[in-house]
Design an enzyme around this catalytic site. Structure first.
Site, PDB file in Angstrom:
ATOM      1  N   SER A 158    -140.331  22.690  19.122  1.00  0.00           N
ATOM      2  CA  SER A 158    -141.617  23.255  19.628  1.00  0.00           C
ATOM      3  C   SER A 158    -141.206  24.876  19.593  1.00  0.00           C
ATOM      4  O   SER A 158    -142.578  25.452  19.693  1.00  0.00           O
ATOM      5  CB  SER A 158    -141.563  22.839  21.030  1.00  0.00           C
ATOM      6  OG  SER A 158    -140.390  23.601  21.755  1.00  0.00           O
ATOM      7  N   LYS A 215    -143.642  23.411  30.497  1.00  0.00           N
ATOM      8  CA  LYS A 215    -143.878  24.743  30.028  1.00  0.00           C
ATOM      9  C   LYS A 215    -144.989  26.051  30.445  1.00  0.00           C
ATOM     10  O   LYS A 215    -144.872  26.999  30.574  1.00  0.00           O
ATOM     11  CB  LYS A 215    -144.059  24.510  28.425  1.00  0.00           C
ATOM     12  CG  LYS A 215    -143.028  24.032  27.979  1.00  0.00           C
ATOM     13  CD  LYS A 215    -143.312  23.677  26.173  1.00  0.00           C
ATOM     14  CE  LYS A 215    -142.080  22.925  25.755  1.00  0.00           C
ATOM     15  NZ  LYS A 215    -142.276  22.522  24.146  1.00  0.00           N
TER      16      LYS A 215
END
Length: 786
Positions: A688, A731
């Site tokens: 990511s 996140k």
């Protein structure tokens, strides 16, 4: 005793078909011609009939009652009986007369006269026809004798004299009556034989009844022999066991009382057939062991362990949805998805009592309440709670137990937990299921496959017990920080429920409603002895903790309560303490975390990336620097292989599009690139960070500043496409905590925004991207700098 003079007999009825004769009704007995009978007379009617008979010709007609009435009427007696000759009368104490009679002829009552004192009947004698079918009669005689012989062989009550008489008897009428009188017990059958004419029909009926009686006797004999054999075996076993006990007592072996206690306990337990047989064999083995034998303690421990398991014991589930919701809400703030799933489970359990429950797995960062919510579920269901931590477990025997061939073998922790709970249906928590590992002693994750499979765990076999044990009624729940390290086969058996990080508002409510009241009680205070305002709580959350859960927050609050107690002891006039900003600084010191740690001014080569770790979401400032060299790329910060490969893919994309950034075609040949991800002691991996490293390299190579009020996440491909990633909710929480409100998110992850609380979502500016070019357009500022 009154003796009857035989010389007084007269009036031979055999020459007369129609006669008048006294009638005596018998209860429960009857008599055949050519046989004798003793019976007692007590009723008034019967005594008068007997007296009338003795005073006349000593002949009396004996008929059987249909019932047991004391004063029978004509409808209550059989109309066919036996004319008898009275041979003896004996007066007994209690106004009872005992009579001996001999049956002579059959007779049918035509008319019964009730003289108020006795019965007298007009009757007709039933005579058998002259014998014409001699061959038929002889055949019937032979058949009856043969059947009688078989009957006598199976009935020990038949006297040898009777057997001898029957063998030499050839007169068919007499033979039939004597056999019927001695062999047929059923009163209705006897009455049918008395009434049956002609003789051949009577003999055939008797033969059929005799064969039936023989079959019954044979069956009774087989039953008796079987019962006798069993009794003899039981007596033999009892005798031998008593001898063994005596021998053991003489030798100083005192196990007898324990063995009896074990056997009694075994009889009361609802064990399955295999388990019962196994325990019985082990008790028998134990009973033959001598004192001092090393196997004695091992065998006894094994037997007692099995007998102490909660066979057949269950707790009743509390299936009130309102009650369950109240308990869940009182213990935990938020966690709506978890609560909703548990309410669904209780509702289905209420509908179908014997439902095999799903295996739930709560996945989330530390400190968000995974373990404590499982305790609340057990309380809501009214089930016993058992917890087993799997962190660091690397031995299969922890799950399945050790085989008894090993010294000091013990059952696995699952069976031990069931025994500890005392029920067959506790709530069993496997904590930290993602922390299991394996070595030469086996793979515990593989052993868990059977435990967590509802199609197999109804017959779970622990290596120590070696018998099937039903785990299908146990409600298993597991917890994990991440699913990455859970084997796929095991993960397939789990229903994953995400337990996300707490928002600032959730932490504030948890602190007010749960953590502070809990610490006040645990430290011996009452009421509102320590008072903290919302503003101070927010200060604590933002500047003294940096976590997804509330574990550190609870420790900070506990520290505040302790220091408040010290102040109240030093200043006796204080009955409570109000935490102000100044007092907070005195208690906790300077701020531990400052929002200014995140760069706010545009910088070259620094890009904010979003990562998801086992501890929740974090913001990582990815740094990139260029140096003169030979085209090498250097990565630091304890990065995993996947993350390194993402950096290679990002660099390849930049090289393929060097013209877009006004770079030389051979820029990479004399330039080294160094990428560093801070917090170098913390392992980092995953794809990511691909777009983050790409933007950082472009910034460093072009000496272009990047906005620091943005953060990004996404996997990059060689074509520059941005692929979806996981942990979106965590996140975005981390970005929100760090006051970064502009987020670049892969377009395929936009659906995950539904899980975010609306108050947070409203504050974030989520920018959907398909390609890295969508990010490049927004993140760079025109000013170049160092």
């Amino acid at each position: 005793m009154e003796s009857i003079d035989e010389n007084k007999e007269n009036n031979n009825f055999e020459n007369n078909d129609l006669i008048n004769i006294p009638v005596l009704a018998l209860k429960g007995i009857n008599i055949f011609p050519n046989t004798s009978l003793h019976f007692d007379v007590q009723r008034k009617y019967s005594k008068q009939a007997l007296k009338l008979s003795i005073d006349s010709n000593k002949k009396i007609l004996l008929v059987m009652q249909k019932g047991m009435e004391d004063s029978p009427e004509l409808k209550d007696i059989h109309l066919v009986g036996t004319i008898c000759s009275i041979k003896q009368v004996l007066e007994l104490p209690g106004n009872i007369i005992r009579v001996l009679v001999v049956g002579e002829n059959r007779a049918r009552i035509l008319n019964l006269k009730d003289n108020s004192e006795n019965f007298e009947a007009e009757a007709i004698i039933i005579k058998d026809d002259e014998i014409t079918q001699k061959l038929m009669i002889q055949a019937l005689i032979n058949s009856l004798k043969s059947a009688f012989k078989t009957y006598s062989e199976n009935n020990r009550n038949i006297s040898p004299e009777l057997i001898a008489n029957i063998n030499v008897m050839n007169e068919p009428v007499k033979l039939t009556d004597i056999i019927a009188s001695n062999c047929i017990e059923n009163l209705d059958d006897r009455q049918s034989l008395i009434e049956k004419v002609p003789l051949t029909k009577r003999m055939e009926l008797l033969y059929g009844l005799l064969i039936k009686q023989v079959d019954i006797l044979k069956l009774e004999r087989r039953i008796q022999e079987r019962v006798k054999s069993q009794i003899e075996k039981n007596q033999r076993d009892f005798y031998l066991n008593e001898q063994i006990k005596s021998i053991q007592e003489e030798l100083g072996n005192t196990n007898a009382a324990d063995i009896d206690l074990m056997r009694k306990k075994l009889e009361q337990l609802p064990l399955n057939e295999e388990a019962r047989e196994k325990v019985e064999n082990e008790i028998n083995r134990y009973s033959h062991m001598m004192q001092g034998s090393p196997e004695l303690v091992v065998s006894r421990t094994y037997i007692e362990y099995i007998l102490d398991l909660p066979w057949g014991k269950y707790t009743d589930d509390e299936l009130d949805l309102g009650h369950a919701k109240k308990i869940l809400d009182s213990n935990h703030y938020g966690l709506e998805k978890v609560k909703e799933r548990i309410i669904e489970f209780i509702a289905v359990l209420h509908q179908k009592k014997n439902m095999r429950g799903p295996i739930l797995c709560f996945v989330g960062p530390p400190g968000v309440g995974k373990t404590s919510v499982v305790r609340a579920i057990a309380e809501a269901l009214g089930r016993k709670f058992v917890q087993m931590s799997l962190g660091g477990v690397r031995d299969e025997a922890e799950i399945r137990g050790h085989r008894r061939t090993y010294v000091s073998a013990i059952p696995g922790r699952i069976i031990a937990g069931i025994k500890q709970s005392g029920t067959m249906n506790p709530l069993f928590l496997f904590d930290e299921i993602d922390k299991m590992s394996s070595d030469f002693r086996g793979d515990p994750a593989s052993a868990m496959l059977e435990v967590l499979d509802s199609e197999q765990n109804y017959a779970f076999r622990d290596h120590y017990l070696e018998i099937p044990f039903d785990l299908s009624n146990v409600m298993f729940i597991t917890t994990a920080n991440s699913t990455d390290s859970i084997p796929p086969a095991l993960l397939d058996r789990l229903e994953i429920i995400e337990v996300s990080s707490y928002t600032l508002e959730e932490k504030l409510q948890i602190s007010k409603k749960h953590l502070l009241p809990k610490q006040i009680i645990e430290h011996g205070l009452k009421g509102k002895a320590v008072r903290i305002s919302d503003k101070i709580f927010i200060d604590i959350i933002e500047h003294y903790t940096r976590e997804s859960g509330v574990r550190q927050l609870e420790r900070i609050i506990a520290k505040i309560v302790r220091k408040s107690i010290v102040d109240m002891h030093n200043k006796k006039e204080l009955s409570y303490i109000t935490i102000t900003k100044q007092r907070l600084k005195e208690y906790l010191g300077s701020y531990k975390f400052l929002s200014e740690q995140i760069e706010r001014e545009p910088k070259v080569g620094i890009v904010n990336g979003l990562a998801y770790t086992a501890f929740g979401g974090v913001v990582l400032a990815v740094e990139c620097a260029t140096l003169k060299g030979s085209g090498k790329i250097h990565l630091t910060g304890k990065l995993g292989d996947v993350m390194k490969e993402s950096a290679d893919a990002a660099l390849s994309w930049i090289r393929a599009h060097y013209k877009d950034f006004e770079l030389d075609e051979d820029f990479f040949q004399n330039t080294d690139i160094h990428i560093h991800v801070p917090e170098g002691a913390v392992p980092k991996d995953g794809p990511s960070a691909g777009v983050t490293m790409a933007i950082a390299m472009i910034s460093a190579l072009t000496n272009t500043k990047v906005r620091q009020d943005i953060a990004m996440t996404g996997e990059i491909t060689l074509r520059g496409n941005v692929l979806p990633i996981g942990g979106v909710k965590e996140k975005l929480f981390s970005a929100y905590r760090n006051k970064i409100y502009n987020i670049f998110l892969p377009c395929e992850n936009m659906k995950d925004l539904e899980e975010l609380p609306k108050d947070i979502l409203n504050e974030l500016n989520i920018i959907s991207v398909k390609s890295i070019n969508d990010i490049i357009k927004e993140v760079f500022v025109d000013t170049k700098g160092k």
